[in-house]
Design a protein around this motif. Sequence first.
Motif, PDB file in Angstrom:
ATOM      1  N   ASN A   1     -14.984  11.950   6.529  1.00 17.18           N
ATOM      2  CA  ASN A   1     -14.493  12.239   5.170  1.00 17.18           C
ATOM      3  C   ASN A   1     -13.815  11.019   4.559  1.00 17.18           C
ATOM      4  O   ASN A   1     -13.927  10.770   3.355  1.00 17.18           O
ATOM      5  N   ILE A   2     -13.104  10.273   5.388  1.00 16.60           N
ATOM      6  CA  ILE A   2     -12.465   9.039   4.908  1.00 16.60           C
ATOM      7  C   ILE A   2     -13.525   8.051   4.428  1.00 16.60           C
ATOM      8  O   ILE A   2     -13.422   7.475   3.338  1.00 16.60           O
ATOM      9  N   LYS A   3     -14.563   7.847   5.262  1.00 15.39           N
ATOM     10  CA  LYS A   3     -15.650   6.930   4.877  1.00 15.39           C
ATOM     11  C   LYS A   3     -16.295   7.368   3.571  1.00 15.39           C
ATOM     12  O   LYS A   3     -16.546   6.568   2.662  1.00 15.39           O
ATOM     13  N   LYS A   4     -16.558   8.660   3.465  1.00 16.07           N
ATOM     14  CA  LYS A   4     -17.237   9.201   2.279  1.00 16.07           C
ATOM     15  C   LYS A   4     -16.356   9.065   1.032  1.00 16.07           C
ATOM     16  O   LYS A   4     -16.819   8.632  -0.028  1.00 16.07           O
ATOM     17  N   ALA A   5     -15.058   9.420   1.181  1.00 12.84           N
ATOM     18  CA  ALA A   5     -14.145   9.380   0.033  1.00 12.84           C
ATOM     19  C   ALA A   5     -13.981   7.957  -0.505  1.00 12.84           C
ATOM     20  O   ALA A   5     -13.968   7.741  -1.721  1.00 12.84           O
ATOM     21  N   VAL A   6     -13.872   6.982   0.413  1.00  9.37           N
ATOM     22  CA  VAL A   6     -13.712   5.589  -0.027  1.00  9.37           C
ATOM     23  C   VAL A   6     -14.980   5.081  -0.693  1.00  9.37           C
ATOM     24  O   VAL A   6     -14.921   4.402  -1.739  1.00  9.37           O
ATOM     25  N   SER A   7     -16.138   5.405  -0.121  1.00 15.59           N
ATOM     26  CA  SER A   7     -17.410   4.920  -0.689  1.00 15.59           C
ATOM     27  C   SER A   7     -17.671   5.496  -2.077  1.00 15.59           C
ATOM     28  O   SER A   7     -18.419   4.914  -2.861  1.00 15.59           O
ATOM     29  N   GLU A   8     -17.051   6.636  -2.406  1.00 12.82           N
ATOM     30  CA  GLU A   8     -17.270   7.269  -3.710  1.00 12.82           C
ATOM     31  C   GLU A   8     -16.237   6.846  -4.752  1.00 12.82           C
ATOM     32  O   GLU A   8     -16.295   7.297  -5.902  1.00 12.82           O
ATOM     33  N   LEU A   9     -15.299   5.980  -4.365  1.00 14.62           N
ATOM     34  CA  LEU A   9     -14.291   5.522  -5.328  1.00 14.62           C
ATOM     35  C   LEU A   9     -14.940   4.639  -6.398  1.00 14.62           C
ATOM     36  O   LEU A   9     -15.707   3.726  -6.071  1.00 14.62           O
ATOM     37  N   PRO A  10     -14.635   4.881  -7.670  1.00 14.69           N
ATOM     38  CA  PRO A  10     -15.252   4.094  -8.752  1.00 14.69           C
ATOM     39  C   PRO A  10     -14.465   2.814  -9.056  1.00 14.69           C
ATOM     40  O   PRO A  10     -13.578   2.806  -9.908  1.00 14.69           O
ATOM     41  N   PHE A  11     -14.791   1.720  -8.376  1.00 17.61           N
ATOM     42  CA  PHE A  11     -14.103   0.457  -8.615  1.00 17.61           C
ATOM     43  C   PHE A  11     -14.819  -0.345  -9.699  1.00 17.61           C
ATOM     44  O   PHE A  11     -16.052  -0.457  -9.688  1.00 17.61           O
ATOM     45  N   LYS A  12     -14.003  -0.899 -10.602  1.00 18.79           N
ATOM     46  CA  LYS A  12     -14.551  -1.720 -11.679  1.00 18.79           C
ATOM     47  C   LYS A  12     -13.695  -2.963 -11.837  1.00 18.79           C
ATOM     48  O   LYS A  12     -12.528  -2.891 -12.202  1.00 18.79           O
ATOM     49  N   PHE A  13     -14.280  -4.122 -11.536  1.00 17.06           N
ATOM     50  CA  PHE A  13     -13.581  -5.392 -11.645  1.00 17.06           C
ATOM     51  C   PHE A  13     -14.347  -6.308 -12.589  1.00 17.06           C
ATOM     52  O   PHE A  13     -15.539  -6.571 -12.373  1.00 17.06           O
ATOM     53  N   LYS A  14     -13.644  -6.774 -13.640  1.00 23.63           N
ATOM     54  CA  LYS A  14     -14.265  -7.687 -14.615  1.00 23.63           C
ATOM     55  C   LYS A  14     -15.610  -7.151 -15.102  1.00 23.63           C
ATOM     56  O   LYS A  14     -16.642  -7.834 -15.093  1.00 23.63           O
TER      57      LYS A  14
ATOM     58  N   GLY B   1      -3.696  -7.240   7.307  1.00 25.42           N
ATOM     59  CA  GLY B   1      -4.622  -7.537   6.221  1.00 25.42           C
ATOM     60  C   GLY B   1      -5.234  -6.294   5.617  1.00 25.42           C
ATOM     61  O   GLY B   1      -4.553  -5.449   5.044  1.00 25.42           O
ATOM     62  N   GLU B   2      -6.555  -6.172   5.767  1.00 29.64           N
ATOM     63  CA  GLU B   2      -7.278  -5.017   5.230  1.00 29.64           C
ATOM     64  C   GLU B   2      -7.611  -4.002   6.310  1.00 29.64           C
ATOM     65  O   GLU B   2      -8.505  -3.168   6.153  1.00 29.64           O
TER      66      GLU B   2
ATOM     67  N   THR C   1       0.805  -1.229   0.000  1.00 31.82           N
ATOM     68  CA  THR C   1       0.000   0.000   0.000  1.00 31.82           C
ATOM     69  C   THR C   1       0.838   1.279   0.000  1.00 31.82           C
ATOM     70  O   THR C   1       0.311   2.362  -0.249  1.00 31.82           O
ATOM     71  N   LYS C   2       2.125   1.165   0.330  1.00 33.45           N
ATOM     72  CA  LYS C   2       3.038   2.310   0.393  1.00 33.45           C
ATOM     73  C   LYS C   2       2.682   3.304   1.503  1.00 33.45           C
ATOM     74  O   LYS C   2       3.127   4.448   1.486  1.00 33.45           O
ATOM     75  N   VAL C   3       1.832   2.873   2.455  1.00 39.83           N
ATOM     76  CA  VAL C   3       1.662   3.661   3.681  1.00 39.83           C
ATOM     77  C   VAL C   3       2.542   3.020   4.750  1.00 39.83           C
ATOM     78  O   VAL C   3       3.205   2.013   4.506  1.00 39.83           O
TER      79      VAL C   3
ATOM     80  N   HIS D   1      -6.944 -12.054  -6.067  1.00 37.91           N
ATOM     81  CA  HIS D   1      -6.096 -11.294  -5.133  1.00 37.91           C
ATOM     82  C   HIS D   1      -5.447 -10.077  -5.795  1.00 37.91           C
ATOM     83  O   HIS D   1      -5.154  -9.088  -5.117  1.00 37.91           O
ATOM     84  N   LEU D   2      -5.200 -10.140  -7.109  1.00 39.71           N
ATOM     85  CA  LEU D   2      -4.623  -8.973  -7.781  1.00 39.71           C
ATOM     86  C   LEU D   2      -5.573  -7.785  -7.718  1.00 39.71           C
ATOM     87  O   LEU D   2      -5.167  -6.643  -7.499  1.00 39.71           O
ATOM     88  N   ALA D   3      -6.867  -8.087  -7.931  1.00 40.24           N
ATOM     89  CA  ALA D   3      -7.875  -7.026  -7.826  1.00 40.24           C
ATOM     90  C   ALA D   3      -7.941  -6.498  -6.399  1.00 40.24           C
ATOM     91  O   ALA D   3      -8.062  -5.288  -6.166  1.00 40.24           O
ATOM     92  N   GLY D   4      -7.857  -7.421  -5.427  1.00 40.57           N
ATOM     93  CA  GLY D   4      -7.875  -7.002  -4.025  1.00 40.57           C
ATOM     94  C   GLY D   4      -6.685  -6.130  -3.675  1.00 40.57           C
ATOM     95  O   GLY D   4      -6.822  -5.123  -2.966  1.00 40.57           O
ATOM     96  N   ASP D   5      -5.494  -6.502  -4.180  1.00 38.22           N
ATOM     97  CA  ASP D   5      -4.287  -5.699  -3.926  1.00 38.22           C
ATOM     98  C   ASP D   5      -4.427  -4.299  -4.525  1.00 38.22           C
ATOM     99  O   ASP D   5      -4.035  -3.296  -3.910  1.00 38.22           O
ATOM    100  N   LYS D   6      -4.974  -4.243  -5.741  1.00 45.28           N
ATOM    101  CA  LYS D   6      -5.163  -2.943  -6.396  1.00 45.28           C
ATOM    102  C   LYS D   6      -6.114  -2.068  -5.584  1.00 45.28           C
ATOM    103  O   LYS D   6      -5.866  -0.868  -5.385  1.00 45.28           O
ATOM    104  N   ALA D   7      -7.193  -2.689  -5.094  1.00 44.86           N
ATOM    105  CA  ALA D   7      -8.158  -1.939  -4.279  1.00 44.86           C
ATOM    106  C   ALA D   7      -7.507  -1.436  -2.997  1.00 44.86           C
ATOM    107  O   ALA D   7      -7.729  -0.287  -2.577  1.00 44.86           O
TER     108      ALA D   7
END
Length: 423
Positions: free
Chosen positions: A364-377, A343-344, A269-271, A314-320
């Motif tokens: 703000n963290i909750k809101k920002a994450v919920s608004e992320l546009p994730f697209k898998f397959k 883990g997560e 994650t680089k954090v 897991h690649l999709a999970g890592d990206k997320a």
Amino acid sequence: MTSELPQIDEQINQSGETLQRFRGLPPQLKRDLRDLLKHSNNRSSVDRVLHLLKLYDRSIRFISIGHEQSIAPNQELNQNQQKQLSEQLLLLIAELDFACEAGSRLLAIQKELLLGVDAQALIELSLETLKLVITGTHQERQSSQKFLTKLNTGIASILKNSNLTVSQSQSYLDKRIEIRKEFSSLVNQATETLNNNKHLDPCREEFSDIFSQLQVLEEHQKVMEERENTLLEKIKQNENQLSAFYEETKEYRRRLGEQEKRMHLDHLTKVNNRAALAERIDIDYKDWLRSQQPLCCAMIDIDNFKQINDKFGHLAGDKALKIIAKTMQEQLRNSDFIARFRGEEFIILLPNCEQKPRNLILNNIKKAVSELPFKFKNNQISITVTVGATTFIGNDVPEEVIERSDKALLQAKSVGRNQLVWL
């Protein structure tokens, strides 16, 4: 029964956490226990109690039967393998030389191995040795960095004094050359005057001797100037070498600094990682003890993250994970801190943060994450996070605060997804 349900849930969580802290239990049993505590909202209290009792029963059986019988036949360590592993670990520890606390503990492990240990203890000691190597290396790196900083400062001071010495020596040499030239000019003038005045003939021989001596002194002065000039050249060479050495130590300091940063970063994650969290929470805790300014600790878990891994890979999970970690970090102030805990799950520290701003940051963290546009397959999905938060109070220590934020997270999970609970 309705009034007693919250007490039952709390007791389940406490008992589950007690069992989770017990050393030496099989990994699968601990995973089942974590699933039970995390997905509390999907089970009734009775189901959770029964499931927890089964886990306790499995634990008691495991402990009573013993580690050797609990290992599958194809995984069992025979005596020769165990002896070889123990000897190799002893050799490894013998090659390590840490002056810090890690060194003392490694010596204690060495004594345990010499007395003989079973397979389970050998595995645990191997893992502890690995952790101690990481800790010892980290502390040695810090010591090296302090030494290089001190050395770098000393060289900088020497360079400054050397520059001043060279400047002064050059100034003195220039003045000496100027004086010698004036002296030579005066000798030449006196010689010319003596040659042009015939009435000084009686003293001519005496003056000639004096001028000859003066010329000898002038030659000596010239030789001294040449030697001083040579010495000055050597000083300049030393100065150049010191400058090169100074630049080299600066480069080592830079590389050590980069290594320090990499050691404190989670590779995915680089954090920050847990090692960085341990250092930072200790610093913030001491600041809180001194100033008593509000210090908040929040644990954040990605909702239903296991389903993402199972469904999309897991690649999709890592990206997320990378995107979510970056998004959370962007909502923080410069003085705030975020680390991947396990883990997560992530931990956030908010120093000097009153109730209103810290609520705003976490929401703000909750809101920002919920608004992320994730697209898998070709599936558009929304990912949310749940937050359990607390603050340092009274006689709190960091371990208790992290444990309390974990409890707050479990309570938030029992309510549902995308929640924020304070405890």
